[in-house]
Design an enzyme around this catalytic site. Structure first.
Site, PDB file in Angstrom:
ATOM      1  N   HIS A   1     -10.722 -43.228  73.936  1.00  0.00           N
ATOM      2  CA  HIS A   1     -11.188 -43.626  72.607  1.00  0.00           C
ATOM      3  C   HIS A   1     -10.878 -42.511  71.611  1.00  0.00           C
ATOM      4  O   HIS A   1     -10.753 -41.344  71.984  1.00  0.00           O
ATOM      5  CB  HIS A   1     -12.686 -43.886  72.629  1.00  0.00           C
ATOM      6  CG  HIS A   1     -13.081 -45.115  73.378  1.00  0.00           C
ATOM      7  ND1 HIS A   1     -14.322 -45.681  73.249  1.00  0.00           N
ATOM      8  CD2 HIS A   1     -12.402 -45.893  74.262  1.00  0.00           C
ATOM      9  CE1 HIS A   1     -14.403 -46.744  74.017  1.00  0.00           C
ATOM     10  NE2 HIS A   1     -13.244 -46.894  74.652  1.00  0.00           N
TER      11      HIS A   1
ATOM     12  N   CYS B   1     -19.287 -46.075  70.612  1.00  0.00           N
ATOM     13  CA  CYS B   1     -19.910 -46.802  71.719  1.00  0.00           C
ATOM     14  C   CYS B   1     -20.838 -45.835  72.467  1.00  0.00           C
ATOM     15  O   CYS B   1     -20.901 -44.639  72.159  1.00  0.00           O
ATOM     16  CB  CYS B   1     -18.831 -47.343  72.661  1.00  0.00           C
ATOM     17  SG  CYS B   1     -17.941 -46.045  73.572  1.00  0.00           S
TER      18      CYS B   1
ATOM     19  N   CYS C   1     -18.974 -42.766  74.018  1.00  0.00           N
ATOM     20  CA  CYS C   1     -18.608 -41.738  73.040  1.00  0.00           C
ATOM     21  C   CYS C   1     -19.842 -41.032  72.493  1.00  0.00           C
ATOM     22  O   CYS C   1     -19.817 -39.827  72.256  1.00  0.00           O
ATOM     23  CB  CYS C   1     -17.773 -42.356  71.927  1.00  0.00           C
ATOM     24  SG  CYS C   1     -16.149 -42.904  72.520  1.00  0.00           S
TER      25      CYS C   1
ATOM     26  N   GLU D   1     -12.723 -40.980  69.514  1.00  0.00           N
ATOM     27  CA  GLU D   1     -13.711 -39.896  69.515  1.00  0.00           C
ATOM     28  C   GLU D   1     -13.467 -38.918  70.668  1.00  0.00           C
ATOM     29  O   GLU D   1     -13.549 -37.706  70.493  1.00  0.00           O
ATOM     30  CB  GLU D   1     -15.134 -40.443  69.654  1.00  0.00           C
ATOM     31  CG  GLU D   1     -15.543 -41.412  68.581  1.00  0.00           C
ATOM     32  CD  GLU D   1     -15.284 -42.861  68.953  1.00  0.00           C
ATOM     33  OE1 GLU D   1     -14.182 -43.191  69.438  1.00  0.00           O
ATOM     34  OE2 GLU D   1     -16.193 -43.679  68.741  1.00  0.00           O
TER      35      GLU D   1
END
Length: 150
Positions: free
Chosen positions: A58, A88, A91, A60
């Protein structure tokens, strides 16, 4: 223009949006993130789950890793992360362990965002700001999925 305008949340979120656009160009879900320390970008990333065949890739996670490498420190307690989409739970957990001082996100994620949890997933000292440039952040995600469904 004074420095407070130059280094505003909008200014940095626009940089995160540029990262999200890179993801979109590569057919990834368009989410971008940048990590700032002392008004300097020290980490950036965009979703690369398809490209890397890695569900943890992701925006992040990539930005956190880049920032930690830049600082040679696993703690980002003097940093802010700007993300185009609400993080999410995975993260948010990484952000918690990094002890990041501030999380700023654009679009909310009512299905998978960390704020849907009954538990605070971030470090207790982390400050959160949301809705920064929410409309362009939401539009990018919506356009991506509309195009995908065509």
């Amino acid at each position: 223009m004074d420095l407070t305008d130059l280094f505003s949340d909008d200014y940095f979120m626009k940089m995160a949006l540029q990262e999200a656009e890179k993801a979109m160009e590569e057919g990834e879900i368009p989410v971008g993130a940048i990590v700032i320390c002392n008004n300097k970008v020290i980490g950036k990333g965009y979703n690369q789950t398809e490209r890397l065949c890695d569900v943890t890739a992701h925006a992040e996670m990539i930005a956190i890793t880049a920032a930690s490498n830049f600082l040679a420190n696993k703690y980002l307690n003097e940093c802010t992360i700007y993300i185009t989409l609400e993080p999410c739970a995975m993260c948010a957990g990484a952000l918690k362990w990094s002890q990041i001082s501030r999380v700023v996100f654009g679009a909310s994620d009512p299905k998978h965002g960390f704020t849907t949890s009954q538990t605070n997933l971030l470090h207790p000292k982390t400050k959160v700001s949301s809705g920064i440039l929410a409309t362009p952040c939401e539009t990018l995600i919506k356009d991506f999925f509309l195009k995908l469904r065509e």
